[in-house]
Design a protein around this motif. Structure first.
Motif, PDB file in Angstrom:
ATOM      1  N   ASP A  15       0.863  -1.175   0.000  1.00 41.93           N
ATOM      2  CA  ASP A  15       0.000   0.000   0.000  1.00 41.93           C
ATOM      3  C   ASP A  15       0.900   1.225   0.000  1.00 41.93           C
ATOM      4  O   ASP A  15       1.885   1.282   0.743  1.00 41.93           O
ATOM      5  N   VAL A  16       0.573   2.206  -0.837  1.00 37.72           N
ATOM      6  CA  VAL A  16       1.449   3.358  -1.043  1.00 37.72           C
ATOM      7  C   VAL A  16       0.723   4.636  -0.637  1.00 37.72           C
ATOM      8  O   VAL A  16      -0.430   4.860  -1.026  1.00 37.72           O
ATOM      9  N   ARG A  17       1.435   5.461   0.132  1.00 40.93           N
ATOM     10  CA  ARG A  17       0.896   6.751   0.557  1.00 40.93           C
ATOM     11  C   ARG A  17       1.809   7.851   0.020  1.00 40.93           C
ATOM     12  O   ARG A  17       3.008   7.868   0.291  1.00 40.93           O
ATOM     13  N   GLU A  18       1.227   8.775  -0.714  1.00 38.45           N
ATOM     14  CA  GLU A  18       1.988   9.865  -1.314  1.00 38.45           C
ATOM     15  C   GLU A  18       1.775  11.143  -0.516  1.00 38.45           C
ATOM     16  O   GLU A  18       0.688  11.731  -0.532  1.00 38.45           O
ATOM     17  N   LEU A  19       2.801  11.579   0.196  1.00 39.48           N
ATOM     18  CA  LEU A  19       2.795  12.887   0.845  1.00 39.48           C
ATOM     19  C   LEU A  19       3.461  13.891  -0.094  1.00 39.48           C
ATOM     20  O   LEU A  19       3.995  13.525  -1.137  1.00 39.48           O
ATOM     21  N   ASP A  20       3.436  15.153   0.266  1.00 38.69           N
ATOM     22  CA  ASP A  20       4.016  16.159  -0.618  1.00 38.69           C
ATOM     23  C   ASP A  20       5.500  15.899  -0.889  1.00 38.69           C
ATOM     24  O   ASP A  20       5.965  16.049  -2.015  1.00 38.69           O
ATOM     25  N   ALA A  21       6.239  15.517   0.158  1.00 35.84           N
ATOM     26  CA  ALA A  21       7.683  15.353   0.007  1.00 35.84           C
ATOM     27  C   ALA A  21       8.160  13.924   0.170  1.00 35.84           C
ATOM     28  O   ALA A  21       9.299  13.613  -0.176  1.00 35.84           O
ATOM     29  N   LEU A  22       7.306  13.035   0.697  1.00 38.18           N
ATOM     30  CA  LEU A  22       7.731  11.690   1.039  1.00 38.18           C
ATOM     31  C   LEU A  22       6.725  10.662   0.547  1.00 38.18           C
ATOM     32  O   LEU A  22       5.520  10.864   0.670  1.00 38.18           O
ATOM     33  N   ARG A  23       7.228   9.572  -0.008  1.00 35.64           N
ATOM     34  CA  ARG A  23       6.384   8.441  -0.386  1.00 35.64           C
ATOM     35  C   ARG A  23       6.596   7.318   0.633  1.00 35.64           C
ATOM     36  O   ARG A  23       7.734   6.948   0.937  1.00 35.64           O
ATOM     37  N   ILE A  24       5.502   6.783   1.154  1.00 39.43           N
ATOM     38  CA  ILE A  24       5.547   5.694   2.127  1.00 39.43           C
ATOM     39  C   ILE A  24       4.952   4.444   1.479  1.00 39.43           C
ATOM     40  O   ILE A  24       3.798   4.461   1.048  1.00 39.43           O
ATOM     41  N   LEU A  39       9.097   1.220   3.176  1.00 43.32           N
ATOM     42  CA  LEU A  39      10.084   1.864   2.313  1.00 43.32           C
ATOM     43  C   LEU A  39       9.697   3.329   2.165  1.00 43.32           C
ATOM     44  O   LEU A  39       8.611   3.648   1.675  1.00 43.32           O
ATOM     45  N   LEU A  40      10.594   4.209   2.602  1.00 43.36           N
ATOM     46  CA  LEU A  40      10.357   5.647   2.520  1.00 43.36           C
ATOM     47  C   LEU A  40      11.238   6.225   1.422  1.00 43.36           C
ATOM     48  O   LEU A  40      12.432   5.909   1.343  1.00 43.36           O
ATOM     49  N   ALA A  41      10.652   7.080   0.592  1.00 40.24           N
ATOM     50  CA  ALA A  41      11.390   7.664  -0.521  1.00 40.24           C
ATOM     51  C   ALA A  41      11.149   9.164  -0.587  1.00 40.24           C
ATOM     52  O   ALA A  41       9.996   9.616  -0.542  1.00 40.24           O
ATOM     53  N   CYS A  42      12.226   9.919  -0.662  1.00 38.73           N
ATOM     54  CA  CYS A  42      12.120  11.370  -0.879  1.00 38.73           C
ATOM     55  C   CYS A  42      11.653  11.604  -2.309  1.00 38.73           C
ATOM     56  O   CYS A  42      12.271  11.133  -3.261  1.00 38.73           O
ATOM     57  N   ARG A  43      10.582  12.337  -2.463  1.00 38.49           N
ATOM     58  CA  ARG A  43      10.004  12.501  -3.790  1.00 38.49           C
ATOM     59  C   ARG A  43      10.838  13.417  -4.677  1.00 38.49           C
ATOM     60  O   ARG A  43      10.728  13.333  -5.902  1.00 38.49           O
ATOM     61  N   ARG A  44      11.680  14.279  -4.102  1.00 37.54           N
ATOM     62  CA  ARG A  44      12.508  15.145  -4.937  1.00 37.54           C
ATOM     63  C   ARG A  44      13.807  14.472  -5.339  1.00 37.54           C
ATOM     64  O   ARG A  44      14.191  14.470  -6.509  1.00 37.54           O
ATOM     65  N   THR A  45      14.503  13.863  -4.368  1.00 40.34           N
ATOM     66  CA  THR A  45      15.824  13.304  -4.658  1.00 40.34           C
ATOM     67  C   THR A  45      15.781  11.828  -5.047  1.00 40.34           C
ATOM     68  O   THR A  45      16.730  11.325  -5.650  1.00 40.34           O
ATOM     69  N   GLY A 127      16.751  11.788   1.911  1.00 41.93           N
ATOM     70  CA  GLY A 127      16.836  12.894   0.967  1.00 41.93           C
ATOM     71  C   GLY A 127      16.595  14.211   1.687  1.00 41.93           C
ATOM     72  O   GLY A 127      17.265  14.542   2.675  1.00 41.93           O
ATOM     73  N   ASP A 128      15.612  14.972   1.229  1.00 41.73           N
ATOM     74  CA  ASP A 128      15.274  16.253   1.839  1.00 41.73           C
ATOM     75  C   ASP A 128      14.451  16.105   3.118  1.00 41.73           C
ATOM     76  O   ASP A 128      14.223  17.096   3.816  1.00 41.73           O
ATOM     77  N   CYS A 129      13.981  14.918   3.400  1.00 44.69           N
ATOM     78  CA  CYS A 129      13.105  14.681   4.553  1.00 44.69           C
ATOM     79  C   CYS A 129      13.923  14.196   5.754  1.00 44.69           C
ATOM     80  O   CYS A 129      14.991  13.618   5.590  1.00 44.69           O
ATOM     81  N   THR A 130      13.387  14.449   6.932  1.00 42.02           N
ATOM     82  CA  THR A 130      14.096  14.099   8.161  1.00 42.02           C
ATOM     83  C   THR A 130      13.223  13.252   9.059  1.00 42.02           C
ATOM     84  O   THR A 130      12.064  13.588   9.325  1.00 42.02           O
ATOM     85  N   LEU A 131      13.775  12.141   9.544  1.00 41.13           N
ATOM     86  CA  LEU A 131      13.129  11.307  10.540  1.00 41.13           C
ATOM     87  C   LEU A 131      13.807  11.554  11.877  1.00 41.13           C
ATOM     88  O   LEU A 131      15.034  11.498  11.983  1.00 41.13           O
ATOM     89  N   GLU A 132      13.012  11.813  12.908  1.00 41.62           N
ATOM     90  CA  GLU A 132      13.546  11.998  14.255  1.00 41.62           C
ATOM     91  C   GLU A 132      13.443  10.692  15.027  1.00 41.62           C
ATOM     92  O   GLU A 132      12.400  10.038  15.029  1.00 41.62           O
ATOM     93  N   VAL A 133      14.518  10.305  15.696  1.00 47.43           N
ATOM     94  CA  VAL A 133      14.551   9.092  16.495  1.00 47.43           C
ATOM     95  C   VAL A 133      13.930   9.367  17.865  1.00 47.43           C
ATOM     96  O   VAL A 133      14.319  10.302  18.562  1.00 47.43           O
ATOM     97  N   SER A 152       3.662  19.921   5.669  1.00 47.08           N
ATOM     98  CA  SER A 152       2.421  20.309   4.983  1.00 47.08           C
ATOM     99  C   SER A 152       1.249  19.413   5.379  1.00 47.08           C
ATOM    100  O   SER A 152       0.244  19.362   4.670  1.00 47.08           O
ATOM    101  N   GLY A 153       1.381  18.730   6.508  1.00 40.36           N
ATOM    102  CA  GLY A 153       0.303  17.849   6.946  1.00 40.36           C
ATOM    103  C   GLY A 153       0.498  17.459   8.397  1.00 40.36           C
ATOM    104  O   GLY A 153       1.152  18.163   9.161  1.00 40.36           O
ATOM    105  N   HIS A 154      -0.033  16.302   8.778  1.00 43.36           N
ATOM    106  CA  HIS A 154       0.085  15.837  10.154  1.00 43.36           C
ATOM    107  C   HIS A 154       1.330  14.968  10.316  1.00 43.36           C
ATOM    108  O   HIS A 154       1.910  14.501   9.331  1.00 43.36           O
ATOM    109  N   PRO A 155       1.761  14.712  11.548  1.00 41.28           N
ATOM    110  CA  PRO A 155       2.928  13.864  11.766  1.00 41.28           C
ATOM    111  C   PRO A 155       2.654  12.405  11.402  1.00 41.28           C
ATOM    112  O   PRO A 155       1.521  11.924  11.478  1.00 41.28           O
TER     113      PRO A 155
END
Length: 223
Positions: A15-24, A39-45, A127-133, A152-155
């Motif tokens: 199942d794929v979720r498309e956020l503005d900057a990140l694909r999950i 699998l997380l992918a930066c949509r720009r880089t 990529g341009d996105c950041t995950l906080e531990v 641009s959305g919720h956490p």
């Protein structure tokens, strides 16, 4: 437009979720354990990070594709969350990221050296996105969650086996249960809004607002 639900089954389609900057991309593996891999992918880089190479590298590697893999984050040391780690890292050269208290155990079980040990407040780039531990001791000493605070959305929160719809992760004694509940309340429920969508290590997703009213119930029952 197909709406993301997070309802996946072993052997089924991701199942794929498309956020503005990140694909999950969420994939379930192993019919017996039904682990979730993300699998997380930066949509720009196009840079990609995998959360939990749990099993079935023959399905995970085609998902990664030709874009490569910057890192594999293992949420905790339990065997069912890293059975494909050696194969995935061997094929992609990805860095291996583990919560510091679980790092030695992950290497002992998999034979894969840990590239980076992380602690509370560290970050992992996609990529341009950041995950906080977020460190959540209790299920294991080094269990971690990963927070993507979408500008641009919720956490979005990837919780491993520390938080599920309906309760915290399994613990083996009262002290570990109390520690996990304390960390969940202080570091997640007191900080993040009800709209926070969380993605567990097994099963369906939920939002914090659905679980928040049950915290007292969880404490009282002890699991």
């Amino acid at each position: 437009m197909v709406t993301y639900t997070g309802e996946v089954t072993p052997g089924g389609e991701p199942d794929v979720r498309e956020l503005d900057a990140l694909r999950i991309t969420k994939l379930a593996v192993d019919p017996e354990m039904s682990n979730n891999c993300y699998l997380l992918a930066c949509r720009r880089t196009g840079e990609q990070v995998l959360i939990d190479a749990a099993a079935e590298s023959d399905r995970l590697l085609p998902l990664v594709g030709d874009a490569g893999l910057a890192a594999v984050v293992t949420t905790h040391r339990h065997w069912d969350h890293h059975r494909a780690l050696a194969d995935v890292v061997g094929a992609t050269g990805a860095a291996v990221v583990v919560g510091a208290p679980d790092a030695v155990s992950v290497t002992e079980q998999t034979g894969v050296p840990v590239t980076r040990e992380v602690r509370q407040g560290d970050t992992v780039a996609v990529g341009d996105c950041t995950l906080e531990v977020i460190a959540l001791a209790g299920h294991t000493p080094g269990s971690i969650a990963l927070l993507y605070d979408d500008p641009s959305g919720h956490p979005h929160l990837f919780t491993g086996d520390s938080l599920f719809p309906g309760g915290p992760g399994r613990t083996t004694n009262e002290a570990d249960f109390t520690r996990l509940m304390d960390d969940l309340e202080a570091r997640i429920f007191q900080r993040l809004p009800d709209s926070t969508w969380f993605y567990p290590g097994h099963g369906n997703d939920s939002i914090l607002g659905q679980e928040r009213p049950r915290l007292g119930e969880w404490r009282a029952r002890g699991w």
